[in-house]
Design an enzyme around this catalytic site. Sequence first.
Site, short mmCIF file in Angstrom:
data_model
loop_
_atom_site.label_atom_id
_atom_site.label_comp_id
_atom_site.label_asym_id
_atom_site.label_seq_id
_atom_site.Cartn_x
_atom_site.Cartn_y
_atom_site.Cartn_z
N CYS A 1 0.84 -1.19 0.00
CA CYS A 1 0.00 0.00 0.00
C CYS A 1 0.88 1.25 0.00
O CYS A 1 2.00 1.24 0.52
CB CYS A 1 -0.90 0.02 1.23
SG CYS A 1 -2.16 -1.28 1.25
N GLU B 1 0.61 3.86 1.77
CA GLU B 1 0.91 4.30 3.13
C GLU B 1 2.13 3.56 3.69
O GLU B 1 2.97 4.16 4.36
CB GLU B 1 -0.30 4.07 4.06
CG GLU B 1 -1.53 4.87 3.71
CD GLU B 1 -2.46 4.17 2.71
OE1 GLU B 1 -3.58 4.67 2.53
OE2 GLU B 1 -2.07 3.12 2.14
N ARG C 1 -7.77 11.84 -8.54
CA ARG C 1 -9.22 11.96 -8.68
C ARG C 1 -9.99 11.78 -7.39
O ARG C 1 -11.07 12.34 -7.23
CB ARG C 1 -9.74 10.96 -9.71
CG ARG C 1 -9.25 11.28 -11.11
CD ARG C 1 -9.85 10.32 -12.09
NE ARG C 1 -9.31 8.99 -11.84
CZ ARG C 1 -9.28 8.02 -12.73
NH1 ARG C 1 -9.77 8.22 -13.91
NH2 ARG C 1 -8.79 6.85 -12.43
N CYS D 1 -6.60 1.29 4.06
CA CYS D 1 -7.24 -0.01 4.29
C CYS D 1 -7.12 -0.36 5.78
O CYS D 1 -6.39 0.28 6.52
CB CYS D 1 -6.60 -1.09 3.42
SG CYS D 1 -4.92 -1.53 3.90
N CYS E 1 -3.54 -0.98 7.01
CA CYS E 1 -2.77 0.26 7.13
C CYS E 1 -3.26 1.10 8.30
O CYS E 1 -2.46 1.75 8.98
CB CYS E 1 -2.83 1.05 5.83
SG CYS E 1 -1.80 0.31 4.54
#
Length: 126
Positions: free
Chosen positions: A52, A54, A80, A86, A89
């Site tokens: 991820c 993060e 966007r 998640c 994370c």
Amino acid sequence: MRDTDRALVQAASAVAKLRCRSAAHTLASAARTGEGRVVSGVNVVHPPGGACAEVVVLGAAVTQGVGELETIVTVGDRGRTVVAPCESCRRLLADRFPALRVIVGPVDDPRVVPVTELLATADLAD
């Protein structure tokens, strides 16, 4: 939201626009220290298990000698959308930086919440 928080969203969006141009990299994160230093990174998508954005930012922060992170945001490719971390994370961020602020919500009206609030929300979904 503070002006510095808006600038952090813009920083993550700039990284996403520049680096998230393939299916291998779809999210960019940017984190700020209390002193205003910004560390950024992108996710790595890989079928058996990627990383991820993060987690990449945390690794980059450690590599660069950054101690505490104050605020983090993750945005989707080309900036966007603002994406909440998640569950895995959320747990990692809360364990490592319990006072961390996380920017979440729609890209046109994001808000800042404590990481512990996101962790409580994830626990309710279990």
